[in-house]
Motif scaffolding. Structure first.
Motif, short mmCIF file in Angstrom:
data_model
loop_
_atom_site.label_atom_id
_atom_site.label_comp_id
_atom_site.label_asym_id
_atom_site.label_seq_id
_atom_site.Cartn_x
_atom_site.Cartn_y
_atom_site.Cartn_z
N THR A 2 -4.53 -7.63 6.62
CA THR A 2 -3.72 -8.08 5.49
C THR A 2 -2.23 -8.14 5.81
OG1 THR A 2 -3.61 -5.81 4.72
CG2 THR A 2 -5.29 -7.20 3.73
N GLY A 3 -1.88 -7.74 7.03
CA GLY A 3 -0.48 -7.87 7.42
C GLY A 3 0.39 -6.71 7.00
N PHE A 4 -0.21 -5.61 6.53
CA PHE A 4 0.62 -4.47 6.16
C PHE A 4 1.08 -3.73 7.42
CE2 PHE A 4 0.97 0.08 4.80
CZ PHE A 4 2.13 -0.08 4.07
N VAL B 104 3.85 -15.21 5.77
CA VAL B 104 3.85 -15.55 4.34
C VAL B 104 2.72 -16.51 3.96
CG1 VAL B 104 5.21 -16.56 2.48
CG2 VAL B 104 6.26 -14.91 4.02
N ILE C 121 4.34 -13.31 -8.46
CA ILE C 121 4.73 -13.11 -7.06
C ILE C 121 3.80 -13.93 -6.15
CG2 ILE C 121 3.35 -11.08 -6.44
CD1 ILE C 121 7.03 -11.19 -5.78
N ARG C 122 2.62 -14.26 -6.67
CA ARG C 122 1.71 -15.11 -5.92
C ARG C 122 2.06 -16.58 -6.07
NH1 ARG C 122 -1.20 -12.80 -1.98
NH2 ARG C 122 -2.08 -10.82 -2.63
N PRO D 51 1.53 -3.98 11.56
CA PRO D 51 1.47 -4.88 12.71
C PRO D 51 0.58 -4.27 13.79
CG PRO D 51 3.55 -3.71 12.69
CD PRO D 51 2.79 -3.24 11.49
N LYS E 292 -0.54 -14.55 4.14
CA LYS E 292 -0.72 -13.59 3.05
C LYS E 292 -1.06 -14.30 1.74
CE LYS E 292 2.20 -9.95 4.93
NZ LYS E 292 3.53 -9.34 4.92
N ARG E 293 -0.58 -15.52 1.62
CA ARG E 293 -0.84 -16.28 0.40
C ARG E 293 -2.35 -16.50 0.19
NH1 ARG E 293 3.25 -20.46 0.86
NH2 ARG E 293 4.71 -18.93 0.07
#
Lengths: 249, 315
Positions: B48-50, B70, B101-102, B52, B73-74
């Motif tokens: 999920t990219g939280f 970005v 925010i989405r 690295p 994550k979208r």
């Protein structure tokens, strides 16, 4: 770019609503107004001065902010870390920088609101005499920037810990150092101790918010002072982004 | 949709995830299994990219998570392990924030919130502060947040943790339904959940993938899979095991239980189990009072235990 502005606004809106969701915001504003009033009129001797200016009002701001701004900013990141919502925030389709800016701007706007609510002081001095409104405006700009600098530092310390109290204490200490470095009693001691090295004293006091806030109180908006406050803000927020990146690796 | 290649994550000297690779296509529900501390959450956090990754690569759709976070994550909806929510907001406020925010705006926010609230049964608490919610509702609120933008990819870390049996069932049904059109990864400790919901399962232990297959495939690898379980009454245990051992094709016989005159034994075939073998066992049991006789299909949790858990079980 409009997208990034939109993200910042969304974050900022959420932060602001978080302030007003609890009584904390109102309590803070009331305390801030009571204290500014008390210091201006009672301790500062506003009436005894018999001058149509706000010197006794702005004089106390570095000291008031010393406790009040960390109180506002301490939860910004530490609360995200404690609740684990930082994991949500950082997996949303936004950049960390947008989150940092959104949060900072929201808290700064909140402080601006509290500062704006001191307008009765201006009205009082306007009613009693004929103040130079340019000087008053300069004071307000300086005070706003001062609050921003403290707030950015608090954002940084808040990112360092998940405990709000620790964030608060560290920010107070750092901000206190920024005051003391240019506070006359301290600079006087330094001058006496290092009579031949005035440049050291000047160097130290150049880091102080007092040195840079002074001119604003006199109504002078000097680009050097502006630059000082903006670089403190910029540096602190950049460090915040470094800290946040460090947390995730 | 999700492509994970040679993903590695180290925290100081500790290797949390070691060279993990897998892919998840649209229409697949991937179950992520493993003991506590096996690296499930760390892997999901990298997907999920939280976090690295230390090495390796995560590709979401066509976007690299590290280089193009970005847009990547979208595409993802994420339910973190502890189901965190902003506790100072109401459920409605929180979901509206998530929608905004989405990238949703205006009426689209209202529609999205309404849809998510309906799917997660949150109508009753819509205007309650998240602070005051019970754990189940909190969990579902965070779940609603993850599906608010109808993402193509869902990553859920223990989505049924802390829910009551009814809620678990609801969430499982929901995942199964959504799995038809999305790519879903979810982790769990509950093995029956994997059989009920997943089209594929990965077992991860000490940071590495130790098994990858459909739940049926994994079950077939369980140590008891294909063995024949026999329960008879009124025969001595020695007589039962002796006779079973003599059955053609039997590799070994295990006495499971000998209690009150009822003997339970398990016969393992030499090669994979087939009809003839079970007939042979049936023939051997002729004359006994047979209470039970069936081919064991193997249990996922047996397989799970045989390849993870203790340090003695090496593959």
């Amino acid at each position: 770019m409009s997208n990034s502005l939109g993200n910042i606004t969304t974050i900022a809106k959420r932060e602001l609503s978080a302030y007003f969701a609890s009584p904390v915001a109102y309590v803070f504003i009331v305390i801030f107004l009571l204290l500014t009033g008390f210091f201006t009129f009672m301790v500062g001797g506003f009436f005894e001065r018999n001058e149509a200016n706000l010197v006794s009002f702005f004089l106390w701001h570095p000291w008031l902010y010393l406790f009040l701004v960390p109180a506002v900013g301490m939860r910004v990141w530490s609360e995200e870390r404690r609740q684990g919502t930082i994991e949500l925030l950082m997996t949303m389709p936004i950049t960390p920088w947008q989150a940092i800016m959104g949060k900072f701007l929201a808290s700064w706007a909140f402080l601006a609101l509290a500062l704006a609510l001191t307008f009765p002081v201006v009205m009082t001095v306007k009613y009693l005499g004929n103040p130079d409104l340019g000087v008053v405006a300069g004071g307000y700009i300086g005070s706003f920037l001062l609050a921003g600098a403290y707030l950015a530092i608090t954002c940084l310390t808040s990112a360092l810990t998940r405990n709000q109290v620790i964030a608060f204490i560290i920010s107070v200490v750092v901000c206190l150092f920024l005051i003391l470095a240019g506070w006359p009693p301290v600079t006087n001691i330094l001058t006496k101790a290092l009579p031949d090295n005035r440049w050291i004293v000047e160097l130290v006091s150049a880091f102080s918010v007092m040195t840079h806030f002074e001119d604003f109180q006199r109504g002078v908006v000097d680009s050097r002072h502006l630059l000082f406050f903006l670089s403190v803000i910029g540096f602190s927020l950049f460090s915040t982004s470094v800290v946040l990146r460090g947390l995730r690796s | 949709m999700i492509k994970v290649e040679n993903l590695t994550k180290t925290f100081g000297p500790k290797v949390a995830v070691n060279d993990v690779s897998f892919t998840v296509a649209r229409g697949e529900v991937l179950g992520f299994l493993g003991p506590n501390g096996a690296g499930k959450s760390t892997t999901m956090r990298m997907v999920t990219g939280f976090l690295p990754p230390t090495a390796g690569r995560v590709t979401i759709g066509t976007h690299d998570m590290l280089e193009d976070p970005v847009p990547a994550k979208r595409l993802i909806g994420y339910l973190p392990e502890s189901a965190p929510c902003y506790s100072d907001m109401t459920v409605h406020g929180f979901l509206s924030f998530a929608a905004e925010i989405r990238g949703l705006r205006g009426d689209a926010i209202k529609t999205a919130v309404h849809r998510a609230v309906e799917m997660c049964f949150l109508e009753n608490v819509l205007h309650q502060s998240v602070d005051t919610l019970s754990k189940g509702y909190r969990h579902r609120t965070c779940f609603a947040q993850s599906i608010i933008h109808d993402p193509e990819i869902l990553v859920m870390d223990e989505p049924t943790d802390g829910l009551d049996p009814n809620q678990k069932h609801e969430i499982r049904q929901l995942i199964k339904r959504m799995g038809e059109k999305k790519a879903i990864i979810f982790s769990t400790h509950i093995l029956e959940e994997v059989e009920a919901v997943c089209s594929r399962a990965i077992i991860i232990d000490r940071g590495t993938v130790v098994a990858n297959g459909t739940p049926q495939e994994l079950k077939r690898k369980a140590p008891n899979a294909g063995a024949i379980l026999l329960r008879v009454n009124g025969v001595a245990a020695e007589a039962v095991t002796g006779k079973l051992r003599a059955v053609d094709g039997a590799e070994r016989v295990q006495l499971v239980k000998d209690e009150n005159g009822t003997v339970t034994a398990r016969v393992f075939p030499k090669s994979s189990s087939n009809g003839e073998f079970s007939k042979a066992v049936g023939a051997a049991a002729q004359g006994w009072r047979v209470e039970e006789l069936h081919i064991e299909e193997g249990k996922l949790d047996e397989y799970f235990r045989s390849i993870t858990a203790s340090d003695t079980a090496k593959k």
